[in-house]
Design an enzyme around this catalytic site. Structure first.
Site, short mmCIF file in Angstrom:
data_model
loop_
_atom_site.label_atom_id
_atom_site.label_comp_id
_atom_site.label_asym_id
_atom_site.label_seq_id
_atom_site.Cartn_x
_atom_site.Cartn_y
_atom_site.Cartn_z
N ILE A 283 33.35 19.31 58.77
CA ILE A 283 33.97 19.44 60.09
C ILE A 283 34.12 20.92 60.42
O ILE A 283 34.88 21.63 59.75
CB ILE A 283 35.33 18.72 60.12
CG1 ILE A 283 35.15 17.24 59.74
CG2 ILE A 283 35.97 18.86 61.51
CD1 ILE A 283 36.44 16.50 59.50
N GLU A 284 33.37 21.36 61.41
CA GLU A 284 33.48 22.73 61.91
C GLU A 284 34.55 22.70 62.99
O GLU A 284 34.44 21.97 63.97
CB GLU A 284 32.15 23.19 62.50
CG GLU A 284 30.99 23.16 61.54
CD GLU A 284 30.86 24.42 60.70
OE1 GLU A 284 31.46 25.46 61.07
OE2 GLU A 284 30.17 24.36 59.68
N LEU A 285 35.61 23.49 62.82
CA LEU A 285 36.78 23.41 63.69
C LEU A 285 36.81 24.39 64.85
O LEU A 285 37.69 24.31 65.70
CB LEU A 285 38.05 23.58 62.87
CG LEU A 285 38.35 22.47 61.88
CD1 LEU A 285 39.62 22.78 61.10
CD2 LEU A 285 38.46 21.14 62.57
#
Length: 120
Positions: free
Chosen positions: A89-91
């Site tokens: 998950i790239e935030l």
């Protein structure tokens, strides 16, 4: 950085950026969508227009190898060798946000995290 949920495979036999479907592709897509649907900006699919104007992720998710090829990545290794279903998950577009911005990140991702945990 970016704003996307990336799922296996991150690598393919040709070593190029091309969709690399795992045997559990539908499950990985479901997991990724469960997270992205609760993050409005992520789900829209164009998270970093100033930094990456041509980058687009339909519904805020992507197959890792289709985005860019990562040979020998931990996400694929865990899936293949331990049967661990892992997504990345790239935030956000900024890799190292300032401390005062962290509450904003929490609010943008709180519902996503809860929905993701419900998938168990």
């Amino acid at each position: 950085g970016s704003l996307v949920v990336n799922y296996p495979f991150d690598d393919d036999e040709q070593g190029i950026a091309i969709y690399s479907k795992s045997p559990d592709d539908a499950v990985f897509q479901q997991l990724a969508l469960s997270y992205s649907k609760e993050n409005t900006k992520m789900y829209q699919g164009s998270p970093c227009p100033d930094m990456y104007p041509t980058e687009y992720f339909p519904h805020g998710i992507t197959n890792g190898a289709q985005w860019y090829n990562v040979p020998g990545g931990m996400q694929d290794w865990n899936y293949l060798h331990t049967n661990c279903f892992e997504v990345t998950i790239e935030l956000g577009c900024v890799k190292y946000p300032k401390a005062e911005e962290l509450p904003k990140y929490w609010e943008q991702n709180r519902r996503s995290l809860l929905q993701f945990m419900k998938q168990v």
